[in-house]
Design a protein around this motif. Sequence first.
Motif, short mmCIF file in Angstrom:
data_model
loop_
_atom_site.label_atom_id
_atom_site.label_comp_id
_atom_site.label_asym_id
_atom_site.label_seq_id
_atom_site.Cartn_x
_atom_site.Cartn_y
_atom_site.Cartn_z
N MET A 417 0.81 -1.22 0.00
CA MET A 417 0.00 0.00 0.00
C MET A 417 0.85 1.28 0.00
O MET A 417 0.31 2.37 -0.17
N LYS A 418 2.16 1.12 0.15
CA LYS A 418 3.01 2.32 0.21
C LYS A 418 2.94 3.12 -1.08
O LYS A 418 2.97 4.36 -1.06
N GLU A 419 2.83 2.43 -2.23
CA GLU A 419 2.73 3.14 -3.50
C GLU A 419 1.43 3.96 -3.55
O GLU A 419 1.42 5.10 -4.02
N MET A 420 0.35 3.39 -3.04
CA MET A 420 -0.93 4.11 -3.00
C MET A 420 -0.84 5.31 -2.06
O MET A 420 -1.41 6.36 -2.31
N GLU A 421 -0.10 5.12 -0.95
CA GLU A 421 0.07 6.22 -0.01
C GLU A 421 0.88 7.35 -0.65
O GLU A 421 0.52 8.53 -0.53
N ARG A 422 1.94 6.98 -1.36
CA ARG A 422 2.76 8.01 -2.04
C ARG A 422 1.94 8.75 -3.10
O ARG A 422 2.15 9.94 -3.34
N ALA A 423 1.00 8.03 -3.73
CA ALA A 423 0.17 8.65 -4.79
C ALA A 423 -0.96 9.48 -4.21
O ALA A 423 -1.71 10.13 -4.97
N GLY A 424 -1.13 9.47 -2.89
CA GLY A 424 -2.16 10.30 -2.26
C GLY A 424 -3.54 9.66 -2.22
O GLY A 424 -4.54 10.35 -1.98
N LEU A 425 -3.59 8.33 -2.45
CA LEU A 425 -4.89 7.65 -2.40
C LEU A 425 -5.32 7.36 -0.96
O LEU A 425 -6.51 7.37 -0.64
N ILE A 426 -4.34 7.06 -0.11
CA ILE A 426 -4.65 6.68 1.27
C ILE A 426 -3.66 7.34 2.23
O ILE A 426 -2.59 7.80 1.82
N ARG A 427 -4.04 7.34 3.50
CA ARG A 427 -3.13 7.76 4.57
C ARG A 427 -3.12 6.65 5.61
O ARG A 427 -4.19 6.17 6.03
N ILE A 428 -1.93 6.22 6.00
CA ILE A 428 -1.80 5.18 7.03
C ILE A 428 -1.04 5.78 8.21
O ILE A 428 0.08 6.27 8.06
N ASP A 429 -1.68 5.76 9.39
CA ASP A 429 -0.95 6.15 10.60
C ASP A 429 -1.07 5.03 11.63
O ASP A 429 -1.50 3.92 11.30
N ARG A 430 -0.74 5.30 12.87
CA ARG A 430 -0.71 4.23 13.88
C ARG A 430 -2.10 3.65 14.12
O ARG A 430 -2.24 2.47 14.42
N GLU A 431 -3.13 4.47 13.99
CA GLU A 431 -4.46 4.04 14.40
C GLU A 431 -5.44 3.82 13.26
O GLU A 431 -6.42 3.09 13.42
#
Length: 467
Positions: A417-431
């Motif tokens: 999912m890191k590629e999707m995060e870099r593309a601005g599709l998702i945000r992943i944090d601790r919670e």
Amino acid sequence: MNFSTENLVFDPQIIRRFDVNGPRYTSYPTADRFVEAFDASAADLWLGKRNIGGISRPLSLYFHIPFCNTICYYCACNKIITKDHGRSAKYLKYLGKELALQSSALDGVDGEHEVIQLHWGGGTPTFLSHDEMRQLMGMTRKHFKLLDGGEYSIEVDPRKVDTATVALLSELGFNRMSVGVQDFDERVQIAVNRIQTEEETANVISAARDNGFKSVSVDLIYGLPHQSVMGFNRTLDRVLAMDPERLSIYNYAHMPSMFKPQRRIAEPDLPSADTKLQILALAIKKLTEAGYVYIGMDHFAKPDDELAVAQRQGRLHRNFQGYSTYADCDMLSFGISSISKVGPSYYQNVKTLDEYYDRLDAQMLPVFRGIELTADDVLRRSIIQALMCHFELSIESIESAHLINFREYFAAELEEMKEMERAGLIRIDREWITVLPPGRMLVRIISMVFDRYLRAGRQRATYSKVI
């Protein structure tokens, strides 16, 4: 803040980059993962277990009415083209047999199993005559108790329905209606063999309002032959003038090798991928400017509609009819090819009339395949449901509900999912995992990361394009 416009960003470049074939996730695991080792006896077993522990969920019922008078070339449903009402009369008789079999397999008193949701789909449910509709609803009420205030919906073909039929549907207890339109452009209608006037459609919607229906949904399709941005713009204007509570805008998936009627559609007449994206962008802009909320996938609703309210309150659910406000239901389905969900199991009926009649004559549930979910399936289903319905996932709630360490269990998925995060599709944090506005059109792609069956390398070719 205007929720309807701030919850979605349409970015053609992002969509082109990530758009692949993928499931619609009306279930997880998806129906193509069901196995024939799960048979009628397994379904019977789970029906009998429904009340164990005193937790008897309310029921959702689905009836598949496969008959249509004429064929729409784009259609991918399991349908039978006929004008012979003798065929529907026989089918109803066997639906009665299946109702008796499924209800008798449930623990408890026949006629007291509580139903909060009911849907007639097809095919064309309004193929049935008025007497046949009364008969089917009568058989249903004999075996089940339809609760006051439930959601009772039907798919309607405006070409086959007059005001008297709408009045009857209201009398039978229906309070929601889905109206097929697809496109009002005459050239498009001729190409797909569905000639339907604006007046016919408006009359049915008006009759629904006059007869107390709580909600009318209109179905449109983009990607049909001869469609253009200007032509679809005119269709949208006409539909918005009818003021439906909900709108669905589906992507036409041209798969003629799987669906024979689609072979009558000439591929050169289909709009280009760019034109399809422009049509979709236009539809999103017009609907959000008109005040509709993007629910997810292809669904829009007015902010005060129950779907939009359920989404805001975290109660939205997804099942074989699409988005639903009733998350805790078991679903019993009747008729050919229909799929039921009972506890941690899914099962599907046989797909042809002959097989259906033969099984019921033998006093067997007409089930030909299904699946009993593993703990991993249940875990992944809850994640996919959360993403598809609410665009966010509480890592802590998944960990406590399923007794796992999320980051260890899904290490490979989080890496992917890191590629999707870099593309601005998702945000992943601790919670939380949050689907950001540019990713909401692509929520199927994001959900696919958690699909263990796809991760195992099984092919995706039989799925349609996401956009």
